[in-house]
Design a protein around this motif. Sequence first.
Motif, PDB file in Angstrom:
ATOM      1  N   GLY A 111      26.017  17.697 -38.218  1.00 48.32           N
ATOM      2  CA  GLY A 111      27.422  18.087 -37.875  1.00 48.32           C
ATOM      3  C   GLY A 111      28.388  17.850 -38.870  1.00 48.32           C
ATOM      4  O   GLY A 111      28.163  17.277 -39.772  1.00 48.32           O
ATOM      5  N   CYS A 112      29.714  17.856 -38.344  1.00 43.24           N
ATOM      6  CA  CYS A 112      30.986  17.511 -39.051  1.00 43.24           C
ATOM      7  C   CYS A 112      32.040  17.411 -38.497  1.00 43.24           C
ATOM      8  O   CYS A 112      32.554  18.322 -37.542  1.00 43.24           O
ATOM      9  N   ASN A 113      32.849  16.087 -38.888  1.00 43.96           N
ATOM     10  CA  ASN A 113      34.224  16.041 -37.893  1.00 43.96           C
ATOM     11  C   ASN A 113      35.299  16.632 -38.677  1.00 43.96           C
ATOM     12  O   ASN A 113      36.631  16.758 -37.989  1.00 43.96           O
ATOM     13  N   MET A 114      35.156  17.407 -39.755  1.00 45.21           N
ATOM     14  CA  MET A 114      36.263  17.891 -40.455  1.00 45.21           C
ATOM     15  C   MET A 114      36.919  19.331 -40.109  1.00 45.21           C
ATOM     16  O   MET A 114      38.019  19.660 -40.264  1.00 45.21           O
ATOM     17  N   ALA A 115      36.021  19.727 -39.188  1.00 44.53           N
ATOM     18  CA  ALA A 115      36.487  20.955 -38.531  1.00 44.53           C
ATOM     19  C   ALA A 115      37.207  22.102 -39.199  1.00 44.53           C
ATOM     20  O   ALA A 115      38.073  22.953 -38.632  1.00 44.53           O
ATOM     21  N   CYS A 116      36.536  22.616 -40.078  1.00 44.07           N
ATOM     22  CA  CYS A 116      37.238  23.637 -41.141  1.00 44.07           C
ATOM     23  C   CYS A 116      37.135  24.904 -40.461  1.00 44.07           C
ATOM     24  O   CYS A 116      35.720  24.857 -39.944  1.00 44.07           O
ATOM     25  N   LYS A 117      37.808  25.529 -40.336  1.00 50.58           N
ATOM     26  CA  LYS A 117      37.914  26.832 -39.279  1.00 50.58           C
ATOM     27  C   LYS A 117      36.745  27.951 -39.799  1.00 50.58           C
ATOM     28  O   LYS A 117      36.302  28.568 -39.034  1.00 50.58           O
ATOM     29  N   PHE A 118      36.478  27.891 -41.105  1.00 53.38           N
ATOM     30  CA  PHE A 118      35.661  28.857 -41.573  1.00 53.38           C
ATOM     31  C   PHE A 118      34.199  28.481 -41.766  1.00 53.38           C
ATOM     32  O   PHE A 118      33.344  29.311 -42.016  1.00 53.38           O
ATOM     33  N   CYS A 119      33.934  27.371 -41.437  1.00 55.62           N
ATOM     34  CA  CYS A 119      32.351  26.567 -41.818  1.00 55.62           C
ATOM     35  C   CYS A 119      31.740  26.598 -40.393  1.00 55.62           C
ATOM     36  O   CYS A 119      32.023  26.221 -39.330  1.00 55.62           O
ATOM     37  N   TYR A 120      30.356  27.172 -40.560  1.00 56.64           N
ATOM     38  CA  TYR A 120      29.627  27.119 -39.440  1.00 56.64           C
ATOM     39  C   TYR A 120      29.409  25.655 -38.948  1.00 56.64           C
ATOM     40  O   TYR A 120      29.123  25.397 -38.024  1.00 56.64           O
ATOM     41  N   THR A 121      29.084  24.893 -39.838  1.00 54.72           N
ATOM     42  CA  THR A 121      28.717  23.342 -39.779  1.00 54.72           C
ATOM     43  C   THR A 121      30.057  22.710 -39.012  1.00 54.72           C
ATOM     44  O   THR A 121      29.645  21.901 -38.165  1.00 54.72           O
ATOM     45  N   GLY A 122      30.956  23.179 -39.453  1.00 54.85           N
ATOM     46  CA  GLY A 122      32.372  22.263 -39.086  1.00 54.85           C
ATOM     47  C   GLY A 122      32.522  22.759 -37.388  1.00 54.85           C
ATOM     48  O   GLY A 122      33.336  22.190 -36.813  1.00 54.85           O
ATOM     49  N   LYS A 123      31.726  23.880 -37.035  1.00 58.46           N
ATOM     50  CA  LYS A 123      31.791  24.232 -35.513  1.00 58.46           C
ATOM     51  C   LYS A 123      31.181  23.109 -34.782  1.00 58.46           C
ATOM     52  O   LYS A 123      31.801  23.180 -33.545  1.00 58.46           O
ATOM     53  N   MET A 160      24.968  20.107 -44.805  1.00 57.06           N
ATOM     54  CA  MET A 160      25.865  19.895 -43.807  1.00 57.06           C
ATOM     55  C   MET A 160      26.545  18.380 -43.814  1.00 57.06           C
ATOM     56  O   MET A 160      25.745  17.502 -44.222  1.00 57.06           O
ATOM     57  N   GLY A 161      27.584  18.340 -43.224  1.00 56.46           N
ATOM     58  CA  GLY A 161      28.338  17.232 -43.274  1.00 56.46           C
ATOM     59  C   GLY A 161      29.212  16.957 -44.514  1.00 56.46           C
ATOM     60  O   GLY A 161      29.352  17.685 -45.660  1.00 56.46           O
ATOM     61  N   GLU A 162      30.221  15.880 -44.309  1.00 58.27           N
ATOM     62  CA  GLU A 162      31.181  15.533 -45.411  1.00 58.27           C
ATOM     63  C   GLU A 162      30.517  14.435 -45.999  1.00 58.27           C
ATOM     64  O   GLU A 162      30.813  13.126 -45.284  1.00 58.27           O
ATOM     65  N   PRO A 163      30.228  14.256 -47.361  1.00 60.17           N
ATOM     66  CA  PRO A 163      29.490  12.938 -47.675  1.00 60.17           C
ATOM     67  C   PRO A 163      30.443  11.955 -47.732  1.00 60.17           C
ATOM     68  O   PRO A 163      30.060  10.787 -47.612  1.00 60.17           O
ATOM     69  N   THR A 194      33.520  17.404 -51.719  1.00 60.25           N
ATOM     70  CA  THR A 194      34.401  16.925 -50.522  1.00 60.25           C
ATOM     71  C   THR A 194      35.457  17.618 -50.074  1.00 60.25           C
ATOM     72  O   THR A 194      35.912  18.531 -50.893  1.00 60.25           O
ATOM     73  N   SER A 195      35.820  17.467 -49.010  1.00 62.19           N
ATOM     74  CA  SER A 195      36.804  18.338 -48.364  1.00 62.19           C
ATOM     75  C   SER A 195      38.197  17.802 -48.726  1.00 62.19           C
ATOM     76  O   SER A 195      39.251  18.241 -48.526  1.00 62.19           O
ATOM     77  N   GLY A 196      38.142  16.608 -49.126  1.00 57.91           N
ATOM     78  CA  GLY A 196      39.238  15.869 -49.592  1.00 57.91           C
ATOM     79  C   GLY A 196      39.779  14.641 -48.776  1.00 57.91           C
ATOM     80  O   GLY A 196      40.779  14.540 -48.689  1.00 57.91           O
TER      81      GLY A 196
HETATM   82 FE1  SF4 Z   1      34.670  21.349 -43.808  1.00 57.11          FE
HETATM   83 FE2  SF4 Z   1      32.648  20.892 -45.134  1.00 57.11          FE
HETATM   84 FE3  SF4 Z   1      32.527  19.812 -42.811  1.00 57.11          FE
HETATM   85 FE4  SF4 Z   1      32.379  22.357 -43.453  1.00 57.11          FE
HETATM   86  S1  SF4 Z   1      30.842  20.649 -43.806  1.00 57.11           S
HETATM   87  S2  SF4 Z   1      33.377  21.624 -41.783  1.00 57.11           S
HETATM   88  S3  SF4 Z   1      33.293  22.686 -45.225  1.00 57.11           S
HETATM   89  S4  SF4 Z   1      34.111  19.484 -44.554  1.00 57.11           S
END
Ligand code: SF4
Length: 349
Positions: A111-123, A160-163, A194-196
Amino acid sequence: MQKQRFFDLTLPELTQAVKALGKPGFRAQQLYRWIYSLQTQDFAQMTNLSKDFRSEMPTLFDFTLPEILKVHKSVDGTTKFLFNVGSNKSVEAVIIPSRDRLTLCISSEVGCNMACKFCYTGKQKLQRKLETWEIVGQFVQAARTLTPDQRLTNIVFMGMGEPLDNCEAVFKSIEILHSTWGYNVSRKRVTISTSGIVPMMPKITEAGVRMAVSLNGVNDQVRSEIMPINRKWPLAELLEACREHCRVSGDKVTFEYVLLKGVTDSLEDAKALYHLTKSVPCKINIIPFNEHPGSGFYRPAEETIVRFQNEMIRLGAHVLRRKTMGRDIYAACGQLTTAASSTQTQASL
Ligand code: SF4
Ligand code: SAH
């Protein structure tokens, strides 16, 4: 005493562990060579180690690797692996062939906590960060499925995930896979996307690996809307971190820019993207949005994608369109999710 996980250990750590067992330190190099470079876990074959040491091995270290649940091969040559990470969850890694490369796209988190709206993992919110052995394990398992004439040449942390939310395990796994006694993957063939997370970005520079940044928005308003992390570290700070990386490393940054229909795909966006990034030594990867159910975003029409790219070229940007690979097996960018059932859904798409 609990056994140490072999795939968690850097070479200096393994050397220390081997010495603590009363063996000479160079045995660690030999083990690294057998396991990583020669890719065997058959201790009987390790004839330069003493018989006693070989027979003790399974009692000294834990050689568990993440279990492969499924392997999907795409018509375009992409192979997706689904790994069991317990609690009915899975992560994915994808082998992407191109002319002279075999790249492994690797996951860093469930999963991933960054919650980017367009990203399936971020859901899916972050379930947990992967441990070093689970990251190294994706590589080891994928490499073992190759034929003797094939070799994984590149690693991208774009699964998947934010490294940068899991720095310790990510950078340790790079150290392990980079070892000249092991796989010997060159640092310049490792890319962290990275998402930043701006304060962590210098770690990419320090590790000597390549930096990719998911830009996706050309101003703070749009970017904050689709990538909540932008509210914490807005564009000015993000771009400054990119410039600093280039200055110190002498390297370029790769900007990833997802084309979302009606959101990020206009000619004005192309111009703004050029002006935003021109102060950073960079190349820009345009990624047409890979649709997934219920996202509320759409892939632009082919003409729009081409028009966007041509405008960037006209302005003088170094721009490439990322070829969509593995779409038929749902292994394309942003299509990875942790729910074990998702793959079945995808396979039938
Ligand atoms: Fe955002 Fe990357 Fe996480 Fe997807 S995997 S929600 S693009 S940071
Ligand atoms: N978390 C890291 C790395 C994984 S995401 C990051 O965000 O950089 C890898 C890339 O896939 C990112 O550039 C992201 O913007 C892109 N991406 C996410 N969802 C996508 C989708 N549905 N279609 C196309 N690209 C997507």
